[in-house]
Motif scaffolding. Sequence first.
Motif, PDB file in Angstrom:
ATOM      1  N   ASN A  19       0.752  -1.319  -0.067  1.00 24.59           N
ATOM      2  CA  ASN A  19       0.030   0.039   0.027  1.00 24.59           C
ATOM      3  C   ASN A  19       0.910   1.237  -0.027  1.00 24.59           C
ATOM      4  O   ASN A  19       0.616   2.253  -0.899  1.00 24.59           O
ATOM      5  CB  ASN A  19      -0.818  -0.003   1.278  1.00 24.59           C
ATOM      6  N   ARG A  20       2.045   1.191   0.704  1.00 24.37           N
ATOM      7  CA  ARG A  20       2.752   2.336   1.023  1.00 24.37           C
ATOM      8  C   ARG A  20       3.695   2.892  -0.529  1.00 24.37           C
ATOM      9  O   ARG A  20       3.809   3.665  -0.598  1.00 24.37           O
ATOM     10  CB  ARG A  20       3.803   2.174   2.096  1.00 24.37           C
ATOM     11  N   ALA A  21       4.077   1.515  -0.981  1.00 15.38           N
ATOM     12  CA  ALA A  21       4.620   1.648  -2.298  1.00 15.38           C
ATOM     13  C   ALA A  21       3.842   2.434  -3.477  1.00 15.38           C
ATOM     14  O   ALA A  21       4.216   2.958  -4.183  1.00 15.38           O
ATOM     15  CB  ALA A  21       5.257   0.165  -2.489  1.00 15.38           C
ATOM     16  N   VAL A  22       2.764   1.854  -3.355  1.00 13.43           N
ATOM     17  CA  VAL A  22       1.554   2.377  -4.486  1.00 13.43           C
ATOM     18  C   VAL A  22       1.413   3.805  -4.077  1.00 13.43           C
ATOM     19  O   VAL A  22       1.756   4.465  -5.282  1.00 13.43           O
ATOM     20  CB  VAL A  22       0.554   1.526  -4.412  1.00 13.43           C
ATOM     21  N   PHE A  23       1.261   4.255  -2.989  1.00 12.21           N
ATOM     22  CA  PHE A  23       0.985   5.582  -2.741  1.00 12.21           C
ATOM     23  C   PHE A  23       2.164   6.569  -2.850  1.00 12.21           C
ATOM     24  O   PHE A  23       2.051   7.733  -3.186  1.00 12.21           O
ATOM     25  CB  PHE A  23       0.339   5.900  -1.436  1.00 12.21           C
ATOM     26  N   ASP A  24       3.330   5.905  -2.737  1.00 10.36           N
ATOM     27  CA  ASP A  24       4.477   6.768  -2.945  1.00 10.36           C
ATOM     28  C   ASP A  24       5.242   6.847  -4.344  1.00 10.36           C
ATOM     29  O   ASP A  24       6.369   7.281  -4.654  1.00 10.36           O
ATOM     30  CB  ASP A  24       5.744   6.379  -1.753  1.00 10.36           C
ATOM     31  N   ALA A  68      -6.733 -17.690   6.752  1.00 11.47           N
ATOM     32  CA  ALA A  68      -5.493 -17.562   6.178  1.00 11.47           C
ATOM     33  C   ALA A  68      -5.347 -17.712   4.684  1.00 11.47           C
ATOM     34  O   ALA A  68      -4.674 -17.087   4.052  1.00 11.47           O
ATOM     35  CB  ALA A  68      -4.503 -18.552   6.820  1.00 11.47           C
ATOM     36  N   TYR A  69      -6.033 -18.743   4.162  1.00  7.61           N
ATOM     37  CA  TYR A  69      -6.163 -18.858   2.520  1.00  7.61           C
ATOM     38  C   TYR A  69      -6.635 -17.693   2.073  1.00  7.61           C
ATOM     39  O   TYR A  69      -6.341 -17.258   1.126  1.00  7.61           O
ATOM     40  CB  TYR A  69      -6.875 -20.436   2.303  1.00  7.61           C
ATOM     41  N   PHE A  70      -7.813 -17.298   2.671  1.00  9.26           N
ATOM     42  CA  PHE A  70      -8.759 -16.045   1.954  1.00  9.26           C
ATOM     43  C   PHE A  70      -7.781 -14.883   2.170  1.00  9.26           C
ATOM     44  O   PHE A  70      -7.721 -14.183   1.199  1.00  9.26           O
ATOM     45  CB  PHE A  70      -9.890 -15.910   2.677  1.00  9.26           C
ATOM     46  N   TYR A  71      -7.229 -14.661   3.283  1.00  7.87           N
ATOM     47  CA  TYR A  71      -6.340 -13.543   3.288  1.00  7.87           C
ATOM     48  C   TYR A  71      -5.095 -13.605   2.410  1.00  7.87           C
ATOM     49  O   TYR A  71      -4.593 -12.629   1.867  1.00  7.87           O
ATOM     50  CB  TYR A  71      -5.900 -13.381   4.771  1.00  7.87           C
ATOM     51  N   GLY A  72      -4.696 -14.894   2.039  1.00 11.30           N
ATOM     52  CA  GLY A  72      -3.404 -15.016   1.052  1.00 11.30           C
ATOM     53  C   GLY A  72      -3.984 -14.766  -0.482  1.00 11.30           C
ATOM     54  O   GLY A  72      -3.142 -14.182  -0.976  1.00 11.30           O
ATOM     55  N   ILE A  73      -5.342 -15.217  -0.551  1.00  9.63           N
ATOM     56  CA  ILE A  73      -5.615 -14.788  -2.008  1.00  9.63           C
ATOM     57  C   ILE A  73      -5.777 -13.348  -1.983  1.00  9.63           C
ATOM     58  O   ILE A  73      -5.423 -12.588  -3.171  1.00  9.63           O
ATOM     59  CB  ILE A  73      -7.129 -15.512  -2.314  1.00  9.63           C
ATOM     60  N   TYR A  74      -6.584 -12.648  -0.888  1.00  9.56           N
ATOM     61  CA  TYR A  74      -6.505 -11.160  -0.941  1.00  9.56           C
ATOM     62  C   TYR A  74      -5.035 -10.463  -1.320  1.00  9.56           C
ATOM     63  O   TYR A  74      -5.002  -9.531  -1.888  1.00  9.56           O
ATOM     64  CB  TYR A  74      -7.042 -10.743   0.370  1.00  9.56           C
ATOM     65  N   THR A  75      -3.989 -11.069  -0.409  1.00  2.94           N
ATOM     66  CA  THR A  75      -2.546 -10.465  -0.730  1.00  2.94           C
ATOM     67  C   THR A  75      -2.061 -10.607  -1.964  1.00  2.94           C
ATOM     68  O   THR A  75      -1.516  -9.776  -2.683  1.00  2.94           O
ATOM     69  CB  THR A  75      -1.830 -11.237   0.251  1.00  2.94           C
ATOM     70  N   ILE A  76      -2.267 -11.719  -2.471  1.00  2.00           N
ATOM     71  CA  ILE A  76      -1.974 -12.000  -4.004  1.00  2.00           C
ATOM     72  C   ILE A  76      -2.850 -11.093  -5.085  1.00  2.00           C
ATOM     73  O   ILE A  76      -1.851 -10.480  -5.759  1.00  2.00           O
ATOM     74  CB  ILE A  76      -2.190 -13.450  -4.472  1.00  2.00           C
ATOM     75  N   ALA A  77      -3.960 -10.646  -4.808  1.00  2.00           N
ATOM     76  CA  ALA A  77      -4.747 -10.051  -5.704  1.00  2.00           C
ATOM     77  C   ALA A  77      -4.058  -8.499  -5.554  1.00  2.00           C
ATOM     78  O   ALA A  77      -3.894  -7.742  -6.265  1.00  2.00           O
ATOM     79  CB  ALA A  77      -6.207  -9.825  -5.323  1.00  2.00           C
ATOM     80  N   ASN A  78      -3.546  -8.238  -4.164  1.00  3.70           N
ATOM     81  CA  ASN A  78      -3.451  -6.750  -3.739  1.00  3.70           C
ATOM     82  C   ASN A  78      -1.959  -6.484  -4.505  1.00  3.70           C
ATOM     83  O   ASN A  78      -1.586  -5.703  -4.991  1.00  3.70           O
ATOM     84  CB  ASN A  78      -3.138  -6.747  -2.289  1.00  3.70           C
ATOM     85  N   GLY A  79      -1.168  -7.573  -4.357  1.00  2.54           N
ATOM     86  CA  GLY A  79       0.126  -7.478  -4.807  1.00  2.54           C
ATOM     87  C   GLY A  79       0.173  -7.382  -6.477  1.00  2.54           C
ATOM     88  O   GLY A  79       1.016  -6.751  -7.191  1.00  2.54           O
TER      89      GLY A  79
END
Length: 90
Positions: A19-24, A68-79
Amino acid sequence: MTWATVIIFLMGIANFAINRAVFDSGHPLFVRLPQASQTLGSRAALVSEFVVLWVALLLSVRGWPIFAYFYGIYTIANGFAAWLILTRRL
């Protein structure tokens, strides 16, 4: 503390860094916004990121390690979204 909680916490750190990298990044999409909107948008994104992390941690501690799996999918999508923004493909 379970393995799911630790994994979710580490992915949460990664999501905040993304998130920080995207905004910066200085992406033209963000540069065109007025300064007030940039500030408010970045704070709203951090608050919503915290809420998602907190809920995932809370559910995993309460005996739902599947999050943990759902949050992993969220993290992959975010990345992936961050990769598109940071490499100017979007």
